[in-house]
Design a protein around this motif. Structure first.
Motif, PDB file in Angstrom:
ATOM      1  N   LEU A  82       0.722  -1.149  -0.050  1.00 10.31           N
ATOM      2  CA  LEU A  82       0.120  -0.014  -0.075  1.00 10.31           C
ATOM      3  C   LEU A  82       0.844   1.342  -0.107  1.00 10.31           C
ATOM      4  O   LEU A  82       0.653   2.140  -0.835  1.00 10.31           O
ATOM      5  N   VAL A  83       1.918   1.075   0.724  1.00 13.63           N
ATOM      6  CA  VAL A  83       3.042   2.176   0.725  1.00 13.63           C
ATOM      7  C   VAL A  83       3.539   2.567  -0.581  1.00 13.63           C
ATOM      8  O   VAL A  83       3.617   3.704  -1.081  1.00 13.63           O
ATOM      9  N   ALA A  84       3.853   1.376  -1.071  1.00 11.94           N
ATOM     10  CA  ALA A  84       4.532   1.699  -2.365  1.00 11.94           C
ATOM     11  C   ALA A  84       3.831   2.038  -3.478  1.00 11.94           C
ATOM     12  O   ALA A  84       3.890   2.743  -4.330  1.00 11.94           O
ATOM     13  N   ARG A 110       4.099   5.439  -5.694  1.00 14.80           N
ATOM     14  CA  ARG A 110       3.779   5.384  -6.967  1.00 14.80           C
ATOM     15  C   ARG A 110       2.784   6.228  -7.726  1.00 14.80           C
ATOM     16  O   ARG A 110       3.038   7.247  -8.594  1.00 14.80           O
ATOM     17  N   LEU A 111       1.705   6.488  -7.112  1.00 17.24           N
ATOM     18  CA  LEU A 111       0.481   7.157  -7.442  1.00 17.24           C
ATOM     19  C   LEU A 111       0.974   8.685  -7.187  1.00 17.24           C
ATOM     20  O   LEU A 111       0.659   9.494  -8.182  1.00 17.24           O
ATOM     21  N   ILE A 112       1.432   9.152  -6.159  1.00 18.27           N
ATOM     22  CA  ILE A 112       1.832  10.541  -5.928  1.00 18.27           C
ATOM     23  C   ILE A 112       2.841  11.107  -6.716  1.00 18.27           C
ATOM     24  O   ILE A 112       2.915  12.060  -7.572  1.00 18.27           O
ATOM     25  N   LEU A 143       9.145  -0.822  -5.450  1.00 16.71           N
ATOM     26  CA  LEU A 143       9.000   0.468  -6.457  1.00 16.71           C
ATOM     27  C   LEU A 143       9.747   0.179  -7.474  1.00 16.71           C
ATOM     28  O   LEU A 143      10.552  -0.387  -7.553  1.00 16.71           O
ATOM     29  N   PRO A 144       9.225   0.892  -8.760  1.00 17.49           N
ATOM     30  CA  PRO A 144       9.918   0.753 -10.040  1.00 17.49           C
ATOM     31  C   PRO A 144      11.274   1.240  -9.747  1.00 17.49           C
ATOM     32  O   PRO A 144      11.504   2.276  -9.017  1.00 17.49           O
ATOM     33  N   PRO A 145      12.254   1.008 -10.741  1.00 17.67           N
ATOM     34  CA  PRO A 145      13.548   1.554 -10.780  1.00 17.67           C
ATOM     35  C   PRO A 145      13.897   3.085 -10.576  1.00 17.67           C
ATOM     36  O   PRO A 145      14.682   3.596  -9.823  1.00 17.67           O
TER      37      PRO A 145
END
Length: 190
Positions: free
Chosen positions: A3-5, A9-11, A172-174
């Motif tokens: 959820l944090v990740a 990503r969304l923000i 997280l994405p790179p």
């Protein structure tokens, strides 16, 4: 932690979109400024609203892209300690710095700007210059946008720091991960 990740990503995606859209105002600023100069020195004509326009575009652009600059790590930082630090130490510095300095700063900007912006909207404030631009109240609203987008990106920075400190940065994405050798985020080709 997922959820944090997801929130990070969304923000980050929101600030990336806003930053990419509003960075195009730089072209508008150059074109309007060039037009004002040509009109003034070639045709001896001057329009106050055009002079207001490039200043207002500049204000709108820089306040709107501030969260994007924080996302990209383009803000000013004293790097002598941060650059050589380990990823975990960078995450800790970002976590503490965001909680102690960035979020309180955003709250102060928001709380002081809100009555100022509300008053401006109350009488649909326009330029103080005769013949100037209408809608200064819209431009002043960008102060609130600035505080909101920077605070949101600060929350994403906190989330990213928590993921690193918990050993879950791989969620997280790179392009959103810390790098060990540099002080900037890894930027993926887009």
């Amino acid at each position: 932690m997922e959820l944090v990740a997801g929130a990070v990503r969304l923000i980050s995606a929101l600030n990336r979109v806003v930053g990419n859209v509003f960075s195009w105002l730089a072209l508008g600023i150059v074109l309007v400024c060039f037009t004002v100069v040509v009109q003034r020195y070639v045709f001896a004509v001057s329009y106050i609203w055009m002079q207001d326009l490039y200043i207002w575009l500049n204000g709108a652009m820089f306040t709107a892209v501030a969260g994007f600059a924080l996302l990209r790590d383009d803000h000013v930082r004293v790097d002598i300690f941060y650059r050589p630090a380990s990823i975990r130490r960078k995450a800790l510095v970002d976590l503490v710095g965001t909680l102690v300095f960035l979020l309180p700063f955003c709250w102060i900007v928001f709380s002081y700007a809100l009555p100022f912006v509300q008053r401006s909207w109350g009488y649909y404030e326009a330029s103080a210059n005769i013949g100037g631009m209408p809608g200064l109240f819209i431009l002043k609203s960008f102060i609130i946008v600035f505080a909101g987008l920077v605070a949101l990106q600060g929350l994403a920075l906190i989330g990213r720091s928590i993921l690193v400190l918990a050993g879950r940065e791989a969620l997280l994405p790179p392009r959103l991960r810390y790098t060990a050798a540099a002080d900037h985020l890894t930027e993926a080709a887009e």
